[in-house]
Design an enzyme around this catalytic site. Structure first.
Site, PDB file in Angstrom:
ATOM      1  CD  GLU A 315      -5.998  -5.168   3.518  1.00 18.46           C
ATOM      2  OE1 GLU A 315      -5.813  -4.114   2.888  1.00 18.46           O
ATOM      3  OE2 GLU A 315      -6.822  -5.295   4.442  1.00 18.46           O
ATOM      4  CB  CYS A 411     -12.307   0.725   2.568  1.00 16.83           C
ATOM      5  SG  CYS A 411     -11.780  -0.985   2.612  1.00 16.83           S
TER       6      CYS A 411
END
Lengths: 636, 636
Positions: A315, A411
């Site tokens: 990521e 998240c």
């Protein structure tokens, strides 16, 4: 110039566009996420967040912990982000039931805190002996950071101290361990640094500031820390590589960093703290590093949508000019983090480029993270979606062509919720003598310096902004970089003003009516040839909005469309998504049966329709492109 | 029509282009790879291949195995492919020293064979109890397959039977285990199936044919085999996933397969055997499956360069129309495998499309696998190389911008060597009454049916082919799909001929002189809009060659070039690489400092120069593109 600071979040009461989003968060997202925390939402994975806190409390009291811990190692942070969003909501929209729910959750969290101040359900339920033995992956400091942010927000919104006191005790516990106790190491996922500085601003607690400085200062100095830590433990969360130093942002002291690197969310959270700390201390080296990293992102590693993190691998940021559209990562949280970083830089240096980037990130990638009904969320925000390939090819597994309802790693949704609810922090800033409008947004704003404004605008669609000065003062108006012209009027009379670092300054009296007209024309954007994935292509923007072409508006196919940038795009009709449209001259290439052919495929002139990127994928799975092929032979 | 078969490899003596490549393989590649096998080559990773065989012999004799086994689980196959290349070389170029080296290696291999016929150094040295307990990853059958191919080639080239007898014993051992012994399972990496059919053709051994049929028939029937196998063993090679059935080509019986899927090399090796078996047995279901898979590849999953396997994830096929240029896998071995598959299909069905694909694969991806000096090799053959991104970004780690000298996994270089040395198998085929020229190549060819030709041509550069019929007969000339026109002359007089399934047939007498002129013009190629990565772009070809634009010829930047396809490209001067060039009208976009800009960047008219793709990256690291942006505004 005097340093400016973010507007306190409770001082902005939005109208229109932002109000609709805040109401969506208040009425749909916060209640839904509350149900998720309590495992009462249907059709989604179990979250177990509240139950983890309840079970941690039982563990501390020596009771049976029932079904134990469940979820990600950072599961606690979902509760924190939800409380923070709820706090921001309560600051503007009083709601006794919501406040009761927060108080109930705070009581549960308090019960989950150990006598020594330690607070983390994963380690408390599973194995307290493992506390702080895996900073690389353990996320204890990350979770503490989010809970500190929540505690500060809830205290500021309601005056209630219970969670703040819990988190001050937790901060002191961490301080004792790392500073007093001289234990080595620094957070695997930066976050607590910026949170500690929030706590310092909120409470004046010097230990919070000192602890933030400690984590910033030691980071990357002991480069082998994570490797030794791994050597010393016999367990792992994901088997993260402790010697991928650049990825872990542990390759050099932060003041020496040159390029935005590693996990994108972690990176911008760290850089936010660095900028915040540089503001507090006037540390020139830290400021220079924060400046360099800002340039690294915005000049070489950022998508036109304000998305960052080009690759699913970790990521993460990758290398300069590597900005693929279809395999982009562009995590929603990373663009939110870019807003935090921008807000911190904005305090450090008065230049409108920071709000330019925050606005780009917010109105495009951040809002695209949520379906228009507030019920489904993107974690990954590509600039091209190709049903049949996206979500299917192994390189495209992460770029799912539809928003899922919730994630095991949840998240992004609560992070977006808290950011929408505190939008005033990013839209406005101030110092003792000037009120800054960073991002135009309708509503009432009361600056601490006394200035009070009532703003009417159809922003981000309509570029006319009318400001009623309830109480006057010195006003700074950002002239966005995308606005090629502007006019400012005061009580109907045009002012002759020249921007300084992207702001025009005017002094206004109580009752003055200020008008600002920005450039609201659709514009073609051209990329640098340094970006191979989009060289020779073009994208449409209007004001702060990036537009995209979806199959739903274009006969199911946008890959075969080539736009004619010689003609300006026109503003079309409103859609039933509540957006406008842009209409571009284009040519559609016929679907050639052959994979490769010597015959130039037939083309036909068409009107191609674009909608704002944030509204894509609200009509089912379909092709989507931001960057478009340009038509080769307009003379025909 | 009577079935045709490949030309026996020893019957073609090349001249010119192919001869130069064969001499390069004979003089540079085979000696270098020999040194690698014996760990005598400098500047490269240890291979340990011969030492593994020596140590396996020691293990069988109960002696100390010294430094044991080293390398990949399929390390033995490097020796096999080297012997096969050497055999093909010996068939055309007598060389006593090379023959001595092969004999010496064969003696060593013979010593490494167990009394029961088992032959594999990994398992013999490391743990004989583990034989055939990990078909998923163990590669024993794959290594046997390659050694069977080597044994057949060496026997056919020299008449020497020792290795052939070794491999017949090995085949019988495998037959006893799987057929007589009724042990379940099938090869994790298909290869032995096509090898067994070679052995059957070479020796008439029925068990070889039966065993090939067995592995083809049982594949994908017991879908859970690999999962159960994994369950039953306590060791792994790479931890491969046994339930990724499509990837493992174990999701359904092969006769039911619809799409080319899984590891690309394994796929085309399997499909080759399916086509070969269908030829032998006239199995209509097997033929239909081989046809479907051929269409799946060539119509939806193949690059214009004949590259296959779009993704580094598992070196595999992905989904239809997913053909990214910069992250392509396009393993050299996969394009070689496509040639094997094409040659098998070519025997099954008389259609020039098979040779079209074989030619595309050979002259582009396969040859690009080797540096022009024969000393460095690409495993991965992307259609776009971007120094700074390629080899560096995590998504581009595999697309290194320069050929490495040797690989730990060294499958491609010897595979390419053996294919170049047996080029006649792909260039010519025959049946009892017709001699087929599939791919034009200079040299002398003696068909088994009596026809003898002496071919002069500058192919693949010059599209005039002159054939001297030393001995006449019925001749079939392939008219390549890329040739939009052609003329055939016999003794100077133009013949009126119409292609049937891509071939023109003429009957010639001894001493006739046949002329064939194909279309040698540079042509722009346009992709289907179904391929998102290249929609709206264009690529240049001339004859069988795909061209690419390299920075070395274009001021260091090809990403900023946009070609004007309205103008035909012209043939330019020869390069010092020994290639010609194509010159296209193009426009160079200035390097804009800004990542994104409203200002259309300035362009200037330039001549863009392209070279054949196979010759790319012989002048150091530089940008390269096959598919080019097209210029948007030629009217200026």
């Amino acid at each position: 110039m005097k340093k400016k600071h973010r507007l306190r979040f409770e001082r902005y009461a939005p109208e229109d566009f932002i109000k609709k989003y805040q109401e969506l968060v208040r009425d749909t997202v916060i209640p839904y996420q509350y149900d998720v925390l309590w495992d009462r939402a249907g059709n989604t994975e179990k979250s177990h967040v509240v139950q983890n806190f309840i079970n941690a409390g039982k563990a501390l009291r020596g009771e049976d912990t029932g079904d134990g811990f469940y979820g990600m190692v950072f599961q606690d942070s979902d509760a924190a982000k939800w409380i923070e969003a709820a706090a921001y909501s309560l600051a503007v929209y009083r709601d006794e039931e919501l406040e009761r729910r927060v108080d109930e959750l705070v009581d549960i969290i308090e019960q989950a805190q150990d006598k020594d101040g330690y607070l983390n359900t994963y380690f408390t339920v599973k194995d307290r002996e493992k506390r702080f033995t895996n900073l690389l992956e353990g996320h204890e400091l990350y979770c503490s950071g989010h809970m500190i942010e929540a505690a500060c927000a809830y205290y500021e919104a309601t005056g209630k101290r219970k969670l703040l006191d819990v988190m001050i005790r937790n901060m002191e516990h961490i301080y004792d361990y790392f500073v007093t106790g001289k234990h080595g190491g620094y957070p695997g996922h930066p976050e607590i640094e910026l949170a500690l500085l929030k706590m310092y601003r909120c409470t004046g607690n010097e230990k919070a500031r000192e602890l933030a400085a400690h984590f910033i200062d030691v980071r990357g100095v002991d480069r082998d820390f994570y490797a030794r830590e791994k050597e010393a433990r016999d367990w792992t969360v994901w088997g993260n590589n402790p010697v991928d130093l650049e990825y872990m942002q542990s390759d050099k002291p932060v003041r020496e960093l040159e390029n935005a690197a590693g996990h994108a969310v972690r990176a911008v959270y760290l850089y936010t703290a660095m900028a915040d700390m540089a503001s507090l201390t006037d540390d020139a080296q830290l400021k220079a590093a924060a400046d360099r990293l800002w340039e690294s992102i915005t000049k070489r590693r950022m998508y036109i949508t304000g998305g960052i993190g080009s690759s699913v691998h970790g990521e993460a940021f990758t290398v300069d000019y590597d900005l693929p559209n279809d395999t982009a990562y562009c995590e929603t949280c990373a663009s939110l983090g870019l807003m935090f970083y921008a807000a911190a830089m904005n305090e450090l240096e008065c230049d409108s480029k920071f709000a330019d980037a925050a606005e780009r990130a917010f109105y495009n990638t951040a809002l695209a993270g949520m379906q228009l009904d507030g019920k489904r969320f993107f974690y990954v925000n590509p600039l091209e979606s190709l049903p049949g390939i996206s979500g299917k090819a192994p390189t495209h597994r992460h770029t799912v062509p539809q928003r899922p309802s919730w994630y095991a790693c949840a998240c992004c949704p609560p992070n977006l919720a808290r950011t929408i609810m505190s939008f005033g922090q990013y839209a406005f800033s101030e110092n003792t003598d000037t009120a800054f409008i960073e991002i135009y947004a309708a509503g009432k704003v009361r600056f601490e310096n006394g200035c009070e404004l009532d703003i009417s605008t159809g922003y981000p669609y309509d570029m006319d902004i009318n400001i009623n000065a309830v109480k006057g003062g010195r006003l700074a108006l950002r002239i966005p970089s995308w606005s090629r012209s502007f006019t400012v009027t005061v009580n109907g009379r045009e002012e002759s003003v020249t921007p300084e670092n992207g702001y025009v300054y005017i002094t206004i009296n109580d009752g003055d009516r200020i008008g600002l007209s920005l450039d609201g024309l659709p514009r073609w954007n051209y990329p640098s040839v340094r970006v191979p994935s989009i060289a020779g292509m073009a994208a449409l923007t209007k004001g702060p909005l990036v537009y995209c072409f979806e199959g739903a508006d274009n006969e199911g196919d946008v890959v075969g469309l080539a736009v004619d940038t010689a003609a300006a795009a026109k503003i079309g009709e409103e859609t039933d998504l509540g957006t406008d449209t842009l209409i571009a001259d284009a040519y559609r290439t016929a679907d050639n049966e052959e994979l490769y052919s010597f015959d130039e495929p037939a083309v036909s002139a068409v009107k191609a329709k674009a909608i704002p990127y944030y509204a894509w994928c609200n009509r089912g799975e379909n092709q989507m492109r931001v960057w478009m092929t340009r038509y080769p032979h307009p003379q025909k």
